[in-house]
Scaffold this motif. Structure first.
Motif, PDB file in Angstrom:
ATOM      1  N   THR A   1       0.802  -1.225   0.000  1.00 11.32           N
ATOM      2  CA  THR A   1       0.000   0.000   0.000  1.00 11.32           C
ATOM      3  C   THR A   1       0.838   1.280   0.000  1.00 11.32           C
ATOM      4  O   THR A   1       0.336   2.325  -0.411  1.00 11.32           O
ATOM      5  CB  THR A   1      -0.952   0.044   1.205  1.00 11.32           C
ATOM      6  N   LEU A   2       2.086   1.216   0.409  1.00 15.45           N
ATOM      7  CA  LEU A   2       2.913   2.434   0.414  1.00 15.45           C
ATOM      8  C   LEU A   2       2.990   3.047  -0.978  1.00 15.45           C
ATOM      9  O   LEU A   2       3.077   4.261  -1.120  1.00 15.45           O
ATOM     10  CB  LEU A   2       4.305   2.174   0.983  1.00 15.45           C
ATOM     11  N   PHE A   3       2.934   2.220  -2.022  1.00 16.56           N
ATOM     12  CA  PHE A   3       3.076   2.729  -3.387  1.00 16.56           C
ATOM     13  C   PHE A   3       1.857   3.526  -3.844  1.00 16.56           C
ATOM     14  O   PHE A   3       1.966   4.339  -4.752  1.00 16.56           O
ATOM     15  CB  PHE A   3       3.408   1.598  -4.354  1.00 16.56           C
ATOM     16  N   SER A   4       0.717   3.332  -3.188  1.00 14.65           N
ATOM     17  CA  SER A   4      -0.469   4.110  -3.539  1.00 14.65           C
ATOM     18  C   SER A   4      -0.324   5.565  -3.095  1.00 14.65           C
ATOM     19  O   SER A   4      -1.053   6.431  -3.561  1.00 14.65           O
ATOM     20  CB  SER A   4      -1.721   3.497  -2.912  1.00 14.65           C
ATOM     21  N   ARG A   5       0.622   5.851  -2.223  1.00 13.13           N
ATOM     22  CA  ARG A   5       0.858   7.203  -1.708  1.00 13.13           C
ATOM     23  C   ARG A   5       1.885   7.972  -2.528  1.00 13.13           C
ATOM     24  O   ARG A   5       2.204   9.106  -2.196  1.00 13.13           O
ATOM     25  CB  ARG A   5       1.366   7.128  -0.269  1.00 13.13           C
ATOM     26  N   CYS A   6       2.423   7.352  -3.562  1.00 10.83           N
ATOM     27  CA  CYS A   6       3.567   7.926  -4.264  1.00 10.83           C
ATOM     28  C   CYS A   6       3.332   7.999  -5.769  1.00 10.83           C
ATOM     29  O   CYS A   6       2.630   7.159  -6.334  1.00 10.83           O
ATOM     30  CB  CYS A   6       4.803   7.071  -4.001  1.00 10.83           C
ATOM     31  N   GLN A   7       3.982   8.983  -6.385  1.00 15.39           N
ATOM     32  CA  GLN A   7       3.933   9.145  -7.836  1.00 15.39           C
ATOM     33  C   GLN A   7       5.278   8.851  -8.490  1.00 15.39           C
ATOM     34  O   GLN A   7       5.394   8.870  -9.708  1.00 15.39           O
ATOM     35  CB  GLN A   7       3.484  10.563  -8.197  1.00 15.39           C
ATOM     36  N   SER A   8       6.310   8.611  -7.653  1.00 14.85           N
ATOM     37  CA  SER A   8       7.640   8.321  -8.181  1.00 14.85           C
ATOM     38  C   SER A   8       8.443   7.574  -7.119  1.00 14.85           C
ATOM     39  O   SER A   8       8.056   7.547  -5.941  1.00 14.85           O
ATOM     40  CB  SER A   8       8.368   9.622  -8.547  1.00 14.85           C
ATOM     41  N   LEU A   9       9.550   7.026  -7.530  1.00 14.85           N
ATOM     42  CA  LEU A   9      10.433   6.358  -6.583  1.00 14.85           C
ATOM     43  C   LEU A   9      11.007   7.368  -5.580  1.00 14.85           C
ATOM     44  O   LEU A   9      11.158   7.059  -4.402  1.00 14.85           O
ATOM     45  CB  LEU A   9      11.557   5.630  -7.327  1.00 14.85           C
ATOM     46  N   ASP A  10      11.277   8.581  -6.032  1.00 13.79           N
ATOM     47  CA  ASP A  10      11.738   9.623  -5.107  1.00 13.79           C
ATOM     48  C   ASP A  10      10.705   9.884  -4.019  1.00 13.79           C
ATOM     49  O   ASP A  10      11.057  10.109  -2.857  1.00 13.79           O
ATOM     50  CB  ASP A  10      12.061  10.920  -5.856  1.00 13.79           C
ATOM     51  N   ASP A  11       9.414   9.851  -4.382  1.00 14.03           N
ATOM     52  CA  ASP A  11       8.347  10.055  -3.394  1.00 14.03           C
ATOM     53  C   ASP A  11       8.397   8.999  -2.289  1.00 14.03           C
ATOM     54  O   ASP A  11       8.084   9.290  -1.131  1.00 14.03           O
ATOM     55  CB  ASP A  11       6.966   9.996  -4.049  1.00 14.03           C
ATOM     56  N   VAL A  12       8.753   7.772  -2.633  1.00 13.70           N
ATOM     57  CA  VAL A  12       8.839   6.700  -1.637  1.00 13.70           C
ATOM     58  C   VAL A  12       9.825   7.101  -0.548  1.00 13.70           C
ATOM     59  O   VAL A  12       9.558   6.935   0.649  1.00 13.70           O
ATOM     60  CB  VAL A  12       9.259   5.358  -2.287  1.00 13.70           C
ATOM     61  N   TYR A  13      10.940   7.663  -0.952  1.00 17.01           N
ATOM     62  CA  TYR A  13      11.982   8.049   0.010  1.00 17.01           C
ATOM     63  C   TYR A  13      11.644   9.344   0.747  1.00 17.01           C
ATOM     64  O   TYR A  13      12.324   9.699   1.709  1.00 17.01           O
ATOM     65  CB  TYR A  13      13.331   8.153  -0.695  1.00 17.01           C
ATOM     66  N   ARG A  14      10.600  10.037   0.320  1.00 15.87           N
ATOM     67  CA  ARG A  14      10.154  11.253   1.026  1.00 15.87           C
ATOM     68  C   ARG A  14       9.047  10.955   2.044  1.00 15.87           C
ATOM     69  O   ARG A  14       8.678  11.842   2.825  1.00 15.87           O
ATOM     70  CB  ARG A  14       9.663  12.294   0.023  1.00 15.87           C
ATOM     71  N   LEU A  15       8.504   9.744   2.044  1.00 12.81           N
ATOM     72  CA  LEU A  15       7.499   9.396   3.033  1.00 12.81           C
ATOM     73  C   LEU A  15       8.142   9.510   4.416  1.00 12.81           C
ATOM     74  O   LEU A  15       9.316   9.178   4.605  1.00 12.81           O
ATOM     75  CB  LEU A  15       6.989   7.963   2.821  1.00 12.81           C
ATOM     76  N   SER A  16       7.373   9.957   5.390  1.00 16.54           N
ATOM     77  CA  SER A  16       7.910  10.064   6.744  1.00 16.54           C
ATOM     78  C   SER A  16       6.784   9.967   7.759  1.00 16.54           C
ATOM     79  O   SER A  16       5.603  10.111   7.422  1.00 16.54           O
ATOM     80  CB  SER A  16       8.659  11.393   6.926  1.00 16.54           C
ATOM     81  N   GLY A  17       7.161   9.701   8.987  1.00 20.25           N
ATOM     82  CA  GLY A  17       6.186   9.618  10.064  1.00 20.25           C
ATOM     83  C   GLY A  17       5.425   8.312  10.037  1.00 20.25           C
ATOM     84  O   GLY A  17       5.897   7.287   9.560  1.00 20.25           O
ATOM     85  N   TYR A  18       4.204   8.399  10.553  1.00 20.62           N
ATOM     86  CA  TYR A  18       3.335   7.239  10.672  1.00 20.62           C
ATOM     87  C   TYR A  18       2.306   7.231   9.548  1.00 20.62           C
ATOM     88  O   TYR A  18       1.591   8.225   9.363  1.00 20.62           O
ATOM     89  CB  TYR A  18       2.629   7.275  12.026  1.00 20.62           C
ATOM     90  N   LEU A  19       2.241   6.146   8.783  1.00 17.86           N
ATOM     91  CA  LEU A  19       1.270   6.008   7.695  1.00 17.86           C
ATOM     92  C   LEU A  19       0.204   5.015   8.143  1.00 17.86           C
ATOM     93  O   LEU A  19       0.524   3.933   8.626  1.00 17.86           O
ATOM     94  CB  LEU A  19       1.938   5.474   6.426  1.00 17.86           C
ATOM     95  N   ASN A  20      -1.062   5.381   7.968  1.00 18.05           N
ATOM     96  CA  ASN A  20      -2.117   4.426   8.292  1.00 18.05           C
ATOM     97  C   ASN A  20      -3.163   4.429   7.206  1.00 18.05           C
ATOM     98  O   ASN A  20      -3.142   5.214   6.307  1.00 18.05           O
ATOM     99  CB  ASN A  20      -2.741   4.693   9.654  1.00 18.05           C
TER     100      ASN A  20
END
Length: 165
Positions: free
Chosen positions: A146-165
């Motif tokens: 599900t983390l990939f649904s929050r991102c538009q690029s691979l760079d976005d994956v590395y910008r995720l931070s904090g708690y995701l729910n």
């Protein structure tokens, strides 16, 4: 849609279901590609792609657990970097708090590994490979983490931070 093969799903639920687990996951990037592992028995189909990782054992630090899991699943020896984010994975009967770290390989050889909790006939790890972000996003949402649904690029994956729910 392919239905779940019963044996892997039953084994996953027996070992990991109906309890909260702590998982560690490593994001290993090579240019525009991310190392991914395909699992059976996790999603509603027989395909679930996610970064390498797994459950921490009692008395094991998160970084030691991630090093062990990476070796088991991919054959790679890693250096664990920064904690990037925490994700709550909740797909009943599976529930896990996942700690995502940036990692780099420092040894070993990439290979298809195994899950030592599973017997030889019931292995759920079916493939390990490098994937571009477009390849990841080409799968139906239920077949990738599900983390990939929050991102538009691979760079976005590395910008995720904090708690995701």
């Amino acid at each position: 849609m392919t239905q779940i093969v019963d044996a892997p799903r039953q084994q996953v639920v027996k070992l990991y279901g109906n309890r909260l687990r702590t998982r560690v996951c490593g994001l290993y990037r090579d240019g525009d590609r991310l190392l991914m592992v395909r699992h059976r028995g996790i999603s509603k189909t027989d395909t679930f792609w996610c970064p390498p990782g797994g459950g921490a054992q009692f008395g094991e630090t998160a970084t030691d657990a991630l090093k062990r899991e990476f070796d088991e699943e991919t054959g790679l020896i890693i250096d664990v970097g920064k904690l990037l984010f925490v994700n709550e994975f909740l797909e009943p009967p599976l529930h896990a708090l996942e700690l995502f770290f940036a990692v780099d390989a420092i040894g070993g050889e990439l290979r298809l590994g195994s899950d030592p909790e599973m017997d030889a006939a019931g292995q759920i790890i079916s493939e390990v490979r490098w994937m571009t972000f477009d390849e990841i996003k080409a799968y139906p949402p239920a077949e990738v983490h599900t983390l990939f649904s929050r991102c538009q690029s691979l760079d976005d994956v590395y910008r995720l931070s904090g708690y995701l729910n």
